[in-house]
Enzyme design. Structure first.
Site, PDB file in Angstrom:
ATOM      1  CG  ASN A   1      -0.270   0.014   2.503  1.00 30.88           C
ATOM      2  OD1 ASN A   1       1.032  -1.083   2.720  1.00 30.88           O
ATOM      3  ND2 ASN A   1      -0.879   0.382   3.378  1.00 30.88           N
TER       4      ASN A   1
ATOM      5  CD  GLU B   1       0.919  -1.117  11.222  1.00 28.85           C
ATOM      6  OE1 GLU B   1      -0.079  -1.568  11.207  1.00 28.85           O
ATOM      7  OE2 GLU B   1       1.529  -0.992   9.615  1.00 28.85           O
TER       8      GLU B   1
ATOM      9  CB  CYS C   1      -2.844  -0.258   7.744  1.00 25.14           C
ATOM     10  SG  CYS C   1      -1.597   0.821   9.006  1.00 25.14           S
TER      11      CYS C   1
ATOM     12  CD  GLU D   1       7.116  -0.688  12.369  1.00 20.71           C
ATOM     13  OE1 GLU D   1       8.246  -0.880  11.756  1.00 20.71           O
ATOM     14  OE2 GLU D   1       6.332  -0.211  12.079  1.00 20.71           O
TER      15      GLU D   1
END
Length: 487
Positions: free
Chosen positions: A155, A253, A287, A468
């Protein structure tokens, strides 16, 4: 007779060299549905070669000072900025996103990732304490882990690839990266800049191919002690299974089913355009996108009317059109998956107010076979519906009313995901109160997608493991050691 179109042929990048592969897979231009690129269909053999290269480069790279490594990262950021237009054109063609977004977001952020970690690596501190009664000094040191396995999604291809490569090599690791086979071109272009930036051979290795062949070989390799992955939950489960025998460090993630909570005192002049963007930016293929919109009952009808009007103005067109707000979805299979959710919602009795199946999408003849769809708004849908529970990852959002603060918090938290949320209210006390109770790793209030890279990024529950960011990425890509000195 028209001459055949010459396809772009990618090669793996291992030990500072481009290497051909025995077999290739097709990569499609999402805006036309046509094959335009051939991506290596790599496997265990290529991963083994990359491990050897990364292993060989590790001693010299890890022994360089943080300042020396930071200079390399800064040069790489410069080179990405100098190549911005070429990279943006490639990213838009490969992924289907608008050229405007690739220019304004993807490529600038890729450069920023290297520049940010070039700076942050210079500012970490370690702990130190005394045990005076025993005459001991204790302190901690951090050392690079070794070979980092990085697996990134389709993405935000270069954006998320560099978000992992930069902190990994800044900390002194060498890396083997596997970009998505659907969007490999900008990763291949990045490899062309590495030598000029001063990245030694073997420090960054990029192996192209599918998850079952390349991803599994990387995740199961005994000499790759950590895996950083961004993508879907089923893939994360497989990575976890493959990593378990080796006790690897994992950063996962994953997806989200992100709520927007709009209270009656929200500023709709700001809320509506921002929520349009949070729902449909990058074709809804982020996301962090909003897919459940809870609106307080007093303003529900007004919000819905204005939101649908604004959605219909969110222009879908070919990615190169400067006025396009949304381009094509990533693949035919993904387009059909997103459409299937809308069909299921309709079958459940929900109402489709605009978009798919309601409005007409006009495209140029060459793009009729592209993977386009209109942004879609669904109402009169139950919280138990798959469209309110599962990650759709497309330009589809559901708008439902709520009465009280207590009710909406319970409903917002009722899904298995916990990545992000947005809260709209002019009541500062309520903003803090609701943000604290939401089960989400990130909460934006009266805004969306404003990022501070120093702070943790990641989700709760099924949205992943780990975080992160400046400190969190440094901690993940290093091992901590406690040293005690008796004096």
């Amino acid at each position: 007779m028209a001459s055949p179109v010459e396809l772009l042929m990618l090669e793996n990048f291992i030990d500072g060299k481009f290497l051909p592969c025995n077999s290739y897979i097709d990569s499609y231009d999402p805006s036309t549905g046509e094959v335009y690129c051939k991506v290596p269909n790599s496997g265990k053999e290529e991963i083994e070669a990359a491990v050897q290269a990364a292993r060989g480069a590790f001693p010299a790279w890890s022994s360089q000072s943080p300042q020396e490594r930071a200079q390399v990262l800064s040069r790489l950021a410069d080179l990405l900025e100098q190549s911005l237009e070429e990279l943006a054109q490639a990213e838009s063609k490969d992924q289907g996103k608008t050229l405007a977004m690739a220019r304004a977001v993807d490529i600038p952020r890729a450069a920023q990732n290297f520049r940010f970690f070039a700076s942050s690596i210079l500012h970490h501190t370690t702990e130190c304490t005394h045990t005076d009664s025993l005459g001991c000094l204790h302190y901690t040191v951090r050392t690079p882990v070794g070979i980092a396995g990085l697996i990134t999604p389709w993405n935000l291809p270069l954006y998320l690839l560099t978000w992992k490569i930069a902190p990994a090599i800044a900390a002194g690791n060498t890396v083997i990266a596997k970009p998505s086979e659907l969007t490999s071109v900008t990763a291949w272009m990045l490899c062309k800049l590495l030598d000029k930036a001063g990245v030694p051979p073997g420090v960054i290795n990029i192996v192209f191919g599918t998850g079952p062949r390349v991803g599994e070989a990387l995740a199961s390799h005994p000499e790759v002690p950590l895996i950083s992955f961004t993508g879907s939950q089923p893939t994360a489960e497989r990575i976890t299974q493959l990593s378990a025998p080796h006790c690897k460090k994992l950063s996962l993630e994953l997806g989200g089913k992100n709520p927007a909570i709009i209270f009656e005192d929200a500023n709709l002049e700001e809320c509506i355009p921002t929520t349009i963007r949070s729902s449909f930016a990058n074709q809804g293929e982020i996301c962090l996108c909003t897919s459940r919109i809870f609106v307080q009952k007093n303003i529900y009808n007004e919000f819905l009317k204005r939101f649908v009007e604004a959605t219909r103005k969110w222009k879908v067109d070919i990615p190169s059109d400067p006025s396009a707000c949304m381009g094509a979805l990533i693949s035919k299979a993904h387009l059909e998956k997103v459409r299937s959710y809308i069909k299921r919602a309709h079958a459940e009795g929900a109402h489709i107010l605009c978009g798919e199946g309601v409005d007409t999408l006009n495209l140029p003849p060459r793009n009729q076979a592209g993977y386009f769809m209109l942004p879609t708004v669904i109402t009169d849908i139950k919280d138990e519906s798959c469209c309110m529970k599962e990650e759709i990852f497309g330009p589809v959002t559901c708008v439902v009313p709520f009465n009280s603060e207590e009710e909406v918090i319970r409903r917002a938290n009722s899904v298995k995901y916990g990545l992000a949320a947005t809260v709209w209210s002019s009541d500062v006390g309520r903003v803090h109160r609701v943000a604290k109770r939401l089960q989400a790793g990130l909460v934006w209030t009266n805004c969306w997608l404003i990022r501070e890279l120093n702070l943790p990024f990641g989700g709760m529950k099924s949205s992943g493991i780990g975080r992160e960011g400046a400190k969190d990425s440094y901690d993940f890509f290093t091992e901590i050691k406690t040293v005690t000195v008796k004096h």
